[in-house]
Each structure stands twice: as structure tokens, then as C-alpha cells.
Design a protein around this motif. Structure first.
Motif, PDB file in Angstrom:
ATOM      1  N   CYS A   1       0.804  -1.217   0.000  1.00 26.36           N
ATOM      2  CA  CYS A   1       0.000   0.000   0.000  1.00 26.36           C
ATOM      3  C   CYS A   1       0.840   1.271   0.000  1.00 26.36           C
ATOM      4  O   CYS A   1       0.350   2.323  -0.413  1.00 26.36           O
ATOM      5  N   PHE A   2       2.076   1.192   0.467  1.00 24.52           N
ATOM      6  CA  PHE A   2       2.931   2.378   0.479  1.00 24.52           C
ATOM      7  C   PHE A   2       4.093   2.160  -0.486  1.00 24.52           C
ATOM      8  O   PHE A   2       3.929   2.167  -1.678  1.00 24.52           O
ATOM      9  N   ASP A   3       5.293   1.948   0.053  1.00 27.26           N
ATOM     10  CA  ASP A   3       6.424   1.557  -0.785  1.00 27.26           C
ATOM     11  C   ASP A   3       7.374   0.738   0.064  1.00 27.26           C
ATOM     12  O   ASP A   3       7.110   0.474   1.237  1.00 27.26           O
ATOM     13  N   VAL A   4       8.492   0.341  -0.523  1.00 26.46           N
ATOM     14  CA  VAL A   4       9.381  -0.592   0.170  1.00 26.46           C
ATOM     15  C   VAL A   4       9.960   0.029   1.437  1.00 26.46           C
ATOM     16  O   VAL A   4       9.987  -0.588   2.508  1.00 26.46           O
ATOM     17  N   THR A   5      10.441   1.282   1.331  1.00 23.60           N
ATOM     18  CA  THR A   5      11.078   1.914   2.484  1.00 23.60           C
ATOM     19  C   THR A   5      10.091   2.120   3.631  1.00 23.60           C
ATOM     20  O   THR A   5      10.370   1.767   4.779  1.00 23.60           O
ATOM     21  N   GLN A   6       8.934   2.694   3.323  1.00 25.24           N
ATOM     22  CA  GLN A   6       7.926   2.895   4.366  1.00 25.24           C
ATOM     23  C   GLN A   6       7.396   1.568   4.893  1.00 25.24           C
ATOM     24  O   GLN A   6       7.148   1.419   6.093  1.00 25.24           O
ATOM     25  N   GLY A   7       7.205   0.606   3.990  1.00 21.84           N
ATOM     26  CA  GLY A   7       6.751  -0.703   4.434  1.00 21.84           C
ATOM     27  C   GLY A   7       7.730  -1.360   5.378  1.00 21.84           C
ATOM     28  O   GLY A   7       7.340  -1.995   6.365  1.00 21.84           O
ATOM     29  N   LEU A   8       9.031  -1.203   5.085  1.00 19.59           N
ATOM     30  CA  LEU A   8      10.056  -1.768   5.965  1.00 19.59           C
ATOM     31  C   LEU A   8      10.021  -1.105   7.336  1.00 19.59           C
ATOM     32  O   LEU A   8      10.102  -1.777   8.372  1.00 19.59           O
ATOM     33  N   ALA A   9       9.903   0.220   7.353  1.00 22.93           N
ATOM     34  CA  ALA A   9       9.861   0.933   8.628  1.00 22.93           C
ATOM     35  C   ALA A   9       8.644   0.515   9.456  1.00 22.93           C
ATOM     36  O   ALA A   9       8.749   0.272  10.665  1.00 22.93           O
ATOM     37  N   ILE A  10       7.486   0.418   8.802  1.00 22.24           N
ATOM     38  CA  ILE A  10       6.273   0.002   9.515  1.00 22.24           C
ATOM     39  C   ILE A  10       6.416  -1.432  10.025  1.00 22.24           C
ATOM     40  O   ILE A  10       6.021  -1.749  11.157  1.00 22.24           O
ATOM     41  N   SER A  11       7.015  -2.301   9.221  1.00 26.20           N
ATOM     42  CA  SER A  11       7.180  -3.702   9.620  1.00 26.20           C
ATOM     43  C   SER A  11       8.093  -3.826  10.837  1.00 26.20           C
ATOM     44  O   SER A  11       7.781  -4.551  11.788  1.00 26.20           O
ATOM     45  N   VAL A  12       9.218  -3.106  10.814  1.00 27.39           N
ATOM     46  CA  VAL A  12      10.155  -3.165  11.945  1.00 27.39           C
ATOM     47  C   VAL A  12       9.493  -2.628  13.208  1.00 27.39           C
ATOM     48  O   VAL A  12       9.624  -3.203  14.301  1.00 27.39           O
ATOM     49  N   ALA A  13       8.764  -1.506  13.074  1.00 29.24           N
ATOM     50  CA  ALA A  13       8.077  -0.943  14.237  1.00 29.24           C
ATOM     51  C   ALA A  13       7.043  -1.921  14.794  1.00 29.24           C
ATOM     52  O   ALA A  13       6.915  -2.076  16.020  1.00 29.24           O
ATOM     53  N   PHE A  14       6.323  -2.592  13.917  1.00 28.69           N
ATOM     54  CA  PHE A  14       5.311  -3.549  14.377  1.00 28.69           C
ATOM     55  C   PHE A  14       5.953  -4.761  15.042  1.00 28.69           C
ATOM     56  O   PHE A  14       5.436  -5.279  16.042  1.00 28.69           O
ATOM     57  N   VAL A  15       7.091  -5.218  14.493  1.00 24.21           N
ATOM     58  CA  VAL A  15       7.795  -6.351  15.118  1.00 24.21           C
ATOM     59  C   VAL A  15       8.230  -5.989  16.532  1.00 24.21           C
ATOM     60  O   VAL A  15       8.083  -6.780  17.468  1.00 24.21           O
ATOM     61  N   LEU A  16       8.779  -4.774  16.701  1.00 21.86           N
ATOM     62  CA  LEU A  16       9.184  -4.337  18.047  1.00 21.86           C
ATOM     63  C   LEU A  16       7.979  -4.248  18.974  1.00 21.86           C
ATOM     64  O   LEU A  16       8.080  -4.567  20.161  1.00 21.86           O
ATOM     65  N   LEU A  17       6.855  -3.828  18.422  1.00 20.95           N
ATOM     66  CA  LEU A  17       5.643  -3.746  19.235  1.00 20.95           C
ATOM     67  C   LEU A  17       5.184  -5.141  19.683  1.00 20.95           C
ATOM     68  O   LEU A  17       4.743  -5.325  20.824  1.00 20.95           O
ATOM     69  N   THR A  18       5.304  -6.128  18.786  1.00 22.95           N
ATOM     70  CA  THR A  18       4.907  -7.485  19.160  1.00 22.95           C
ATOM     71  C   THR A  18       5.811  -8.062  20.243  1.00 22.95           C
ATOM     72  O   THR A  18       5.365  -8.884  21.038  1.00 22.95           O
ATOM     73  N   VAL A  19       7.089  -7.637  20.250  1.00 21.23           N
ATOM     74  CA  VAL A  19       7.995  -8.097  21.314  1.00 21.23           C
ATOM     75  C   VAL A  19       7.480  -7.645  22.674  1.00 21.23           C
ATOM     76  O   VAL A  19       7.482  -8.404  23.655  1.00 21.23           O
ATOM     77  N   VAL A  20       7.005  -6.399  22.734  1.00 24.42           N
ATOM     78  CA  VAL A  20       6.441  -5.891  23.992  1.00 24.42           C
ATOM     79  C   VAL A  20       5.182  -6.663  24.352  1.00 24.42           C
ATOM     80  O   VAL A  20       4.968  -7.032  25.515  1.00 24.42           O
ATOM     81  N   PHE A  21       4.333  -6.935  23.357  1.00 20.39           N
ATOM     82  CA  PHE A  21       3.102  -7.683  23.633  1.00 20.39           C
ATOM     83  C   PHE A  21       3.406  -9.089  24.136  1.00 20.39           C
ATOM     84  O   PHE A  21       2.746  -9.595  25.047  1.00 20.39           O
ATOM     85  N   ARG A  22       4.415  -9.734  23.528  1.00 20.70           N
ATOM     86  CA  ARG A  22       4.766 -11.084  23.971  1.00 20.70           C
ATOM     87  C   ARG A  22       5.201 -11.082  25.436  1.00 20.70           C
ATOM     88  O   ARG A  22       4.894 -12.002  26.193  1.00 20.70           O
ATOM     89  N   CYS A  23       5.949 -10.033  25.828  1.00 19.51           N
ATOM     90  CA  CYS A  23       6.386  -9.946  27.222  1.00 19.51           C
ATOM     91  C   CYS A  23       5.220  -9.657  28.152  1.00 19.51           C
ATOM     92  O   CYS A  23       5.136 -10.203  29.247  1.00 19.51           O
TER      93      CYS A  23
END
Length: 445
Positions: free
Chosen positions: A237-259
Motif C-alpha cells: 500500500c505504500f512503498d518498500v522503504t515505508q513498508g520496511l519501517a512500519i514492519s520493523v516498528a510492528f515487530v518491536l511492538l509485538t515483542v512488547v506484547f509477547r512480554c
């Protein structure tokens, strides 16, 4: 791009569509039906991609697809190699922010493709080596007016589909490309662009099949499933760079949720081997008399310290409730049922009433062993949670022992002066050794 493609579908060139369908059918039949049969009898598969380019170029030239049917072709191919020159250092401040994003995307794409092929062909990928290779390649390419060098996903998949086994193919493909640039270029000017697109689409079939992973991924981990979906949608929906940034941010967010949603279990001892395991999973595991064992299955940090303290208190509260139920105390706290003492001997109801034995359920639990095997590190709030739990339970007459603490964590606790609050004698290399120490204290008293 997807939106524009959808709007342009009614204006599709019929001749281009027919050529594309024939090209895809030629490649799919050749790769999936003919080449498997050929590989069983000959070591070298048939290069259907190369044959398609040759036949497509010849047919386009003879029929004049571009002039008669307006089919887009490669047309003019520049010839020659540009002279090397020093990079424009003055452009660095302007391009710095974009270059960081491009560098991350190039590296992620390279490692992702490498992992895909490593998994498919069963070999080990060295991510550090990939980084060195990309860095050297970028430095060399900076002396020429070229795009940032990186992994060509379509070309890599085409090479794999053609049966490439070693990096020696780079030498041959580079020499072939050099020949095209210097001499063969004019012969390929009639090649329809849709044929090149079909080669890429068929080569990307394995990438499209990644959607099959969603069902087992949902069963395996809901978090990993969401990471896949968010990464795909953000990039599409966006582009590769923005998609990568959103993906990394979401992965970090899931780490907090897992904890935050960490699991914990009470452990019991197996009678036949003496090992400790989850009471809820192993029916043969027995609860220890006067001792509770808690395993917190996550890192202990700011995100879940409250959950850890709640788990500790829940274990104690459940033990007190179980002791009350077992003792069957009246309002005055006098035993009305048979009481099993820690030494294993029973006192009948009549004797208990006559001797006026008053049971204190909170005193039934005298030790709590915390399994720290999941604590790969502790932050400041995690350390404070251990201190608070130790202090609060000590006031209730409950000793806290820590088992399976990693050496790095123990060194960190020693450096910050944790042993001034909690004695080092409360730490044990295993749950079994901690329980043996408790038995020794019981025998001595």
C-alpha cells in the motif's frame, strides 16, 4: 501501481495479452512438466527462458508486432560502457537520508533472498559475509553512473529456475551482458517487453506461493501471522522503504506484547525421576509439601514486572486457599479434618481437637523456588521486582530461592549490589539442588 494496473485493464492490448499468455504457458509447461523429465536423464536442464527470448524476438521481427499491433518492444539499447569517475561528495548531505533507507532495503532484500535459497537448497547463510559483499560492491559501483547495487529478486529467481548451482554463473552472465551491450543489443531491439515480464512473473511463482504459509503460520504463532500480514500490506500500500519501517516498528511492538502476555506455571516433581515439570500438563507430577515452584516463561523487564509479581502472589494465595480447604478450619481456626504434617505423619481429628492444634494456613508454605531459566537479561524494573518479591514474602515467613539463574545474569546482579539485599546463598544452579537444600534444612531442624 496496483490501482493504476486495475484502471488500465480495459485498455489492454489484445496482442500483448495473447503473447503474454502464450509465453507464460510455454515457461510453465517447460519448467514444471518437461524439465523434471529432462533432469532425470541429463545433468543440464533446457533453458526455456533463453529459448523464449530467441523465439519471441524472431517472431516479433518477422510479424512486426510493434508496427502492426502496437506491442511494446525493448527498442533502442544503449551500447558502450561509461568511463569511471570520482563520486560526487558534495551530494552526500542531500542524499544521506535517502541513502540510509536504500542501504537498509538492499541489505534486507539480499539477506531475505539468501535465506529463501538457503532454506530451499539446505545450506547455511552468513549474513555478515553478505554485508561485506554488498559494501564492496557499492564502493566499486560508486565510480560509475549506475543504480545502487543490490539483489535482483527476479534475476536471482530466474537463475535458480535455470538450474544455477555456483557463483560461476555471474562470470558467464556478465560476459553475456557485456556482449549484449557492445554487439548483440541491436538484435534484441524487437523483443516484446511482455516476454521479459512473463519471465519475471513465472520466476516469482515461488514468492507468490508464500501465501500458503499463512495457514500454518496462524496455527504456529498469531504474532508471526500478524507480522506477515502487516509487512505485506504496508509494502503493497505504500512503498518498500515505508513498508520496511512500519514492519520493523510492528515487530518491536509485538515483542512488547509477547512480554506483557507472558505465561507462567507452577511446577511439580515427577516421582519416578525427580524432575520438575508443569503441574497442569503432567498428571504424575506431585505438588511439594511446604514448597512451591514458579516458572515465569519470559524475559523479566518493564513490560511484565506487574504480571510477574501477580504470578508470585497468585501462587501464594492459591496455596493458602488450598491449605485452608485441606485443614477445614472453623471460625476459630481449630482443625476438624485429618491434618498431614510436613514430616508425613497424620493427626486424627479427635487428637487435633483435644490438643487444640491451631493451623495457620499461611505457614503451610515456607519456601518458594523461582525458576529463572527464561531470564536472559534483567532491566532495572526486573531487578526491583525480584527484590520486592523477596522482601514481601520474607515478611510472610516464606523464603525465596532462585534457581537456574544464567551466569551473565548473576554477574550483573553481583555488579549492581543485589546480594546486599538478597543473600547469594539463595541462588542455586537448578530446582533440584534448591529442593535438596530445603530438605537438608528440614532434617537439621
Amino acid at each position: 501501481m496496483l490501482h493504476d494496473l486495475g484502471k488500465a485493464l480495459p485498455q489492454s492490448n489484445i496482442a500483448t495479452v495473447i503473447v503474454s499468455i502464450c509465453s507464460i504457458a510455454f515457461l510453465v509447461i517447460g519448467r514444471d512438466l518437461i524439465n523434471p523429465w529432462v533432469k532425470k536423464r541429463f545433468p543440464i536442464p533446457i533453458p526455456f527462458e533463453l529459448l523464449l527470448v530467441v523465439f519471441g524476438t524472431a517472431a516479433s521481427f518477422l510479424i512486426n508486432l510493434h508496427g502492426n499491433y502496437h506491442v511494446a518492444i525493448v527498442d533502442y539499447i544503449p551500447r558502450g560502457i561509461p568511463d569511471p569517475s570520482l563520486p560526487r561528495i558534495d551530494l552526500v548531505p542531500i542524499l544521506l537520508s535517502d541513502s540510509i533507507g536504500i542501504a537498509i532495503v538492499c541489505y534486507v532484500a539480499s539477506v531475505s533472498m539468501g535465506k529463501l535459497f538457503a532454506k530451499r537448497h539446505r545450506y547455511r547463510l552468513d549474513a555478515g559475509q553478505e554485508l561485506y559483499a554488498l559494501g564492496l560492491m557499492e564502493c566499486l559501483s560508486s565510480f560509475f553512473p549506475v543504480y545502487p547495487a543490490g539483489t535482483a529478486i527476479s534475476r536471482s529467481l530466474v537463475c535458480e529456475a535455470a538450474g544455477t548451482k555456483t557463483q560461476l554463473h555471474i562470470l558467464f552472465s556478465s560476459l553475456l551482458l557485456l556482449c549484449v551491450i557492445l554487439w548483440v543489443g541491436p538484435l534484441l531491439e524487437a523483443l516484446p517487453m511482455c516476454i521479459l515480464a512473463c519471465i519475471v512473473v513465472v520466476a516469482l511463482q515461488g514468492i507468490f506461493m508464500q501465501f500458503k504459509q499463512l495457514k500454518p503460520l496462524w496455527t504456529l504463532s498469531k504474532f508471526d501471522f500478524l507480522v506477515w500480514i502487516v509487512s505485506f500490506l504496508a509494502t503493497a500500500c505504500f512503498d518498500v522503504t515505508q513498508g520496511l519501517a512500519i514492519s520493523v516498528a510492528f515487530v518491536l511492538l509485538t515483542v512488547v506484547f509477547r512480554c506483557q502476555w507472558a505465561k507462567w506455571q507452577q511446577l511439580g516433581q515427577l516421582a519416578n525421576c525427580g524432575e520438575f515439570c508443569d503441574l497442569s500438563r503432567y498428571g504424575s507430577a506431585e505438588q511439594l509439601i511446604g514448597v512451591r515452584v514458579l516458572r515465569f516463561a519470559a524475559q523479566l523487564n518493564f513490560a511484565n514486572v506487574e504480571l510477574f509479581k501477580q504470578a508470585v502472589q497468585t501462587v501464594i494465595d492459591d496455596s493458602i486457599a488450598a491449605a485452608k480447604k485441606k485443614a477445614g478450619t472453623s471460625s476459630g481456626g481449630i482443625a476438624r479434618l485429618v491434618v498431614k504434617h510436613e514430616n508425613g505423619h497424620g493427626v486424627d481429628v479427635k487428637t487435633a481437637n483435644e490438643q487444640n492444634i491451631q493451623l495457620k494456613p499461611s505457614a503451610k508454605i515456607k519456601w518458594l523456588i523461582i525458576d529463572c531459566s527464561s531470564f536472559a537479561y534483567l532491566d532495572a524494573m526486573g531487578v526491583d521486582a525480584l527484590k520486592e518479591s523477596f522482601t514481601d514474602l520474607k515478611k510472610q515467613g516464606i523464603n525465596v530461592y532462585f534457581a537456574n539463574v544464567l551466569d551473565d545474569v548473576r554477574d550483573m546482579l553481583k555488579n549492581i549490589g543485589f546480594y546486599q539485599h538478597v543473600s547469594a546463598t539463595n541462588f542455586f544452579p537448578s530446582i533440584k539442588s534448591a529442593y535438596e537444600a530445603i530438605q537438608g534444612i528440614r532434617r537439621s531442624t
